[in-house]
Design a protein around this motif. Structure first.
Motif, PDB file in Angstrom:
ATOM      1  N   TRP A 186       0.831  -1.204   0.000  1.00 39.28           N
ATOM      2  CA  TRP A 186       0.000   0.000   0.000  1.00 39.28           C
ATOM      3  C   TRP A 186       0.867   1.257   0.000  1.00 39.28           C
ATOM      4  O   TRP A 186       0.557   2.231  -0.689  1.00 39.28           O
ATOM      5  N   ALA A 187       1.948   1.241   0.770  1.00 40.61           N
ATOM      6  CA  ALA A 187       2.839   2.410   0.828  1.00 40.61           C
ATOM      7  C   ALA A 187       3.509   2.670  -0.518  1.00 40.61           C
ATOM      8  O   ALA A 187       3.791   3.826  -0.874  1.00 40.61           O
ATOM      9  N   SER A 188       3.752   1.606  -1.286  1.00 35.48           N
ATOM     10  CA  SER A 188       4.444   1.776  -2.574  1.00 35.48           C
ATOM     11  C   SER A 188       3.571   2.465  -3.612  1.00 35.48           C
ATOM     12  O   SER A 188       4.100   3.076  -4.553  1.00 35.48           O
ATOM     13  N   ILE A 189       2.250   2.382  -3.470  1.00 41.08           N
ATOM     14  CA  ILE A 189       1.352   2.927  -4.492  1.00 41.08           C
ATOM     15  C   ILE A 189       1.436   4.454  -4.584  1.00 41.08           C
ATOM     16  O   ILE A 189       1.719   4.995  -5.675  1.00 41.08           O
ATOM     17  N   PRO A 190       1.188   5.217  -3.499  1.00 43.68           N
ATOM     18  CA  PRO A 190       1.301   6.676  -3.625  1.00 43.68           C
ATOM     19  C   PRO A 190       2.707   7.142  -3.955  1.00 43.68           C
ATOM     20  O   PRO A 190       2.881   8.138  -4.682  1.00 43.68           O
ATOM     21  N   ILE A 191       3.725   6.442  -3.453  1.00 43.93           N
ATOM     22  CA  ILE A 191       5.101   6.828  -3.758  1.00 43.93           C
ATOM     23  C   ILE A 191       5.389   6.642  -5.242  1.00 43.93           C
ATOM     24  O   ILE A 191       6.003   7.503  -5.887  1.00 43.93           O
ATOM     25  N   ALA A 192       4.934   5.530  -5.804  1.00 42.73           N
ATOM     26  CA  ALA A 192       5.122   5.294  -7.242  1.00 42.73           C
ATOM     27  C   ALA A 192       4.372   6.327  -8.076  1.00 42.73           C
ATOM     28  O   ALA A 192       4.875   6.793  -9.111  1.00 42.73           O
ATOM     29  N   LEU A 193       3.180   6.700  -7.638  1.00 44.61           N
ATOM     30  CA  LEU A 193       2.411   7.718  -8.358  1.00 44.61           C
ATOM     31  C   LEU A 193       3.166   9.044  -8.404  1.00 44.61           C
ATOM     32  O   LEU A 193       3.268   9.683  -9.452  1.00 44.61           O
ATOM     33  N   VAL A 194       3.701   9.458  -7.264  1.00 45.68           N
ATOM     34  CA  VAL A 194       4.366  10.768  -7.160  1.00 45.68           C
ATOM     35  C   VAL A 194       5.716  10.772  -7.870  1.00 45.68           C
ATOM     36  O   VAL A 194       6.064  11.715  -8.578  1.00 45.68           O
ATOM     37  N   VAL A 195       6.490   9.706  -7.713  1.00 48.80           N
ATOM     38  CA  VAL A 195       7.858   9.692  -8.218  1.00 48.80           C
ATOM     39  C   VAL A 195       7.941   9.260  -9.674  1.00 48.80           C
ATOM     40  O   VAL A 195       8.721   9.819 -10.452  1.00 48.80           O
ATOM     41  N   MET A 204      12.655  -3.974  -1.586  1.00 47.48           N
ATOM     42  CA  MET A 204      13.542  -3.664  -2.713  1.00 47.48           C
ATOM     43  C   MET A 204      12.817  -3.867  -4.037  1.00 47.48           C
ATOM     44  O   MET A 204      12.986  -3.081  -4.979  1.00 47.48           O
ATOM     45  N   TYR A 205      12.026  -4.906  -4.109  1.00 44.08           N
ATOM     46  CA  TYR A 205      11.267  -5.178  -5.325  1.00 44.08           C
ATOM     47  C   TYR A 205      10.250  -4.071  -5.590  1.00 44.08           C
ATOM     48  O   TYR A 205      10.121  -3.584  -6.716  1.00 44.08           O
ATOM     49  N   LEU A 206       9.549  -3.653  -4.540  1.00 40.61           N
ATOM     50  CA  LEU A 206       8.507  -2.637  -4.691  1.00 40.61           C
ATOM     51  C   LEU A 206       9.063  -1.243  -4.973  1.00 40.61           C
ATOM     52  O   LEU A 206       8.444  -0.451  -5.686  1.00 40.61           O
ATOM     53  N   PHE A 207      10.236  -0.924  -4.406  1.00 41.84           N
ATOM     54  CA  PHE A 207      10.774   0.435  -4.503  1.00 41.84           C
ATOM     55  C   PHE A 207      12.002   0.523  -5.405  1.00 41.84           C
ATOM     56  O   PHE A 207      12.662   1.553  -5.439  1.00 41.84           O
ATOM     57  N   GLY A 208      12.296  -0.544  -6.145  1.00 44.54           N
ATOM     58  CA  GLY A 208      13.440  -0.531  -7.033  1.00 44.54           C
ATOM     59  C   GLY A 208      13.329   0.512  -8.123  1.00 44.54           C
ATOM     60  O   GLY A 208      14.256   1.297  -8.357  1.00 44.54           O
ATOM     61  N   THR A 209      12.189   0.548  -8.817  1.00 44.26           N
ATOM     62  CA  THR A 209      12.002   1.519  -9.898  1.00 44.26           C
ATOM     63  C   THR A 209      11.977   2.943  -9.362  1.00 44.26           C
ATOM     64  O   THR A 209      12.490   3.867 -10.000  1.00 44.26           O
ATOM     65  N   VAL A 210      11.386   3.137  -8.193  1.00 43.39           N
ATOM     66  CA  VAL A 210      11.394   4.454  -7.543  1.00 43.39           C
ATOM     67  C   VAL A 210      12.827   4.913  -7.324  1.00 43.39           C
ATOM     68  O   VAL A 210      13.189   6.071  -7.610  1.00 43.39           O
ATOM     69  N   SER A 211      13.683   4.027  -6.834  1.00 42.84           N
ATOM     70  CA  SER A 211      15.088   4.357  -6.583  1.00 42.84           C
ATOM     71  C   SER A 211      15.816   4.704  -7.881  1.00 42.84           C
ATOM     72  O   SER A 211      16.620   5.636  -7.922  1.00 42.84           O
ATOM     73  N   ILE A 212      15.506   3.956  -8.932  1.00 48.54           N
ATOM     74  CA  ILE A 212      16.142   4.208 -10.228  1.00 48.54           C
ATOM     75  C   ILE A 212      15.773   5.588 -10.758  1.00 48.54           C
ATOM     76  O   ILE A 212      16.635   6.352 -11.215  1.00 48.54           O
ATOM     77  N   VAL A 213      14.490   5.930 -10.692  1.00 44.35           N
ATOM     78  CA  VAL A 213      14.034   7.231 -11.191  1.00 44.35           C
ATOM     79  C   VAL A 213      14.672   8.369 -10.397  1.00 44.35           C
ATOM     80  O   VAL A 213      15.131   9.370 -10.971  1.00 44.35           O
ATOM     81  N   ILE A 214      14.739   8.219  -9.087  1.00 49.05           N
ATOM     82  CA  ILE A 214      15.374   9.248  -8.248  1.00 49.05           C
ATOM     83  C   ILE A 214      16.849   9.395  -8.607  1.00 49.05           C
ATOM     84  O   ILE A 214      17.362  10.506  -8.797  1.00 49.05           O
ATOM     85  N   GLU A 215      17.541   8.267  -8.725  1.00 53.14           N
ATOM     86  CA  GLU A 215      18.978   8.300  -9.028  1.00 53.14           C
ATOM     87  C   GLU A 215      19.243   8.941 -10.382  1.00 53.14           C
ATOM     88  O   GLU A 215      20.125   9.797 -10.516  1.00 53.14           O
ATOM     89  N   LEU A 216      18.495   8.544 -11.399  1.00 49.72           N
ATOM     90  CA  LEU A 216      18.731   9.077 -12.737  1.00 49.72           C
ATOM     91  C   LEU A 216      18.406  10.565 -12.817  1.00 49.72           C
ATOM     92  O   LEU A 216      19.081  11.311 -13.532  1.00 49.72           O
TER      93      LEU A 216
END
Length: 363
Positions: free
Chosen positions: A100-109, A295-307
């Motif tokens: 559930w926490a990954s959903i709003p974070i993925a939307l925003v990021v 890590m699985y849920l927030f991996g793409t979030v981390s990639i977008v932030i890093e790039l």
């Protein structure tokens, strides 16, 4: 490397490695899609190799599915207090809160900066983890694997109710059933030129094979040994026509038959090798396994932030990947400590309370 005393530390280490493989794959795809012109020729070849031949993300997912088969059904069979209730509560508190926490974070990021908007119905559906079953899109593409996990849980529960889950012959039948379904679905996909979800039964068959593999390695069941080896060989052989029929056409997702064939085969080989011939019990690897779901849920979030933060720095792609993985470990450590671990403990407290009440009633 410091060895771990955890009996299944090698499984956690393998799970952590799988999460990193998924991050590397998503990073390769992002760079190829948005930044390929700005990287060196050697790095372009590396990105092509990691996304077009050795799809590390698919390899990681195959290993994840094998691990689910290795661990999940046995937890249902071993439970002494109300197995169904215990299974449902532990799985719910393990999967849902951090999801559930990954959903709003993925939307925003990820989604909103790209100009992609989801309806209220889509967002609500994603909170159920059942969105694809009702024709709603995934907010993160990787959510598709979680819905396969739910189907696997349902089939395991059904087999448990029928008293068949601890019988190697029945588990083999389940694995064969889903493999046959994969063959039929791939043939239908080829003949009708429609994007049928062949990965669904193909993944479920891997998961039930993973349970057979556990029965052989952990429970020392000779029948399971014969079944798991025979099915594993058959699976690899039948992957060839399945991949040729299913992925001979690209429906816009970079699908090629050889990429799927290599990825599934390599994933199965890695799982077999590191659970039988070379077990890696490493404390840090075990920790990565504990936070691997985050890590699985927030991996793409981390990639977008890093790039976005470092895209103008002329540093090697491998260093970009290492930074993204490191950032993901940091984010996942926080989400695990703040959300995932407390929710798991909450589920255990609820079960302890239920056991206490049951004991009082019996007394």
């Amino acid at each position: 490397m410091i060895a771990s005393n955890n009996r299944y530390g090698y499984i956690d280490t393998l799970r952590g490695i799988s999460a990193i493989l998924v991050i590397v794959s998503h990073m390769s795809e992002r760079i190829r899609e948005h930044y390929l012109d700005s990287v060196w020729v050697f790095e372009q070849a590396l990105m092509w190799l990691l996304s077009e031949i050795f799809d590390t993300g698919r390899i990681g997912v195959v290993i994840f599915f094998c691990i689910s088969g290795f661990l999940i059904p046995s937890s249902l069979s071993r439970s002494k207090f109300r197995p169904m209730l215990t299974f449902i509560i532990t799985r719910f508190f393990r999967l849902y809160p951090v999801y559930w926490a990954s959903i709003p974070i993925a939307l925003v990021v990820i989604q909103l900066p790209n100009g992609r908007f989801f309806s209220h119905g889509d967002i609500i559906a994603n909170f159920t983890m059942l969105q694809q079953f009702i024709g709603r899109p995934n907010i993160q593409g990787l959510y598709w694997t979680l819905q396969i996990e739910l189907i696997f849980y349902f089939v395991c529960v059904l087999m448990f109710i029928l008293g068949q889950l601890d019988k190697p012959a029945r588990v083999l039948q389940a694995a064969v059933f889903f493999l046959v379904a994969s063959i039929l679905m791939s043939a239908a996909r080829y003949l009708t030129d429609s994007k049928l979800p062949v990965a669904l039964p193909l993944s479920l068959s891997i998961m039930f094979w993973g349970y057979l593999w556990r029965m052989y390695l952990v429970d020392k069941n000779e029948e399971a040994k014969r079944f798991s080896i025979a099915f594993g060989i058959s699976y690899i052989i039948l992957l060839i026509p399945i991949c040729l029929m299913s992925y001979n056409r690209d429906y816009g997702f970079g699908e090629t038959w050889y990429k799927y064939l290599v990825s599934y085969t390599v994933g199965l080989f890695i799982f077999c090798f590191f659970t039988n011939f070379r077990k890696i019990n490493w404390i840090f690897g075990e920790y990565l396994g504990r936070i691997s779901y985050s890590m699985y849920l927030f991996g793409t979030v981390s990639i977008v932030i890093e790039l976005n933060l470092l895209k103008y720095l002329e540093i090697p792609v491998v260093l970009h990947m290492a930074i993204a993985v490191g950032l993901c470990i940091v984010i996942s450590s926080v989400t695990f400590a703040v959300i995932e671990d407390p929710s798991i403990k909450l589920g255990k407290r609820i079960l302890t309370f239920a056991r206490g009440n049951s004991a009082v009633k019996v007394g």
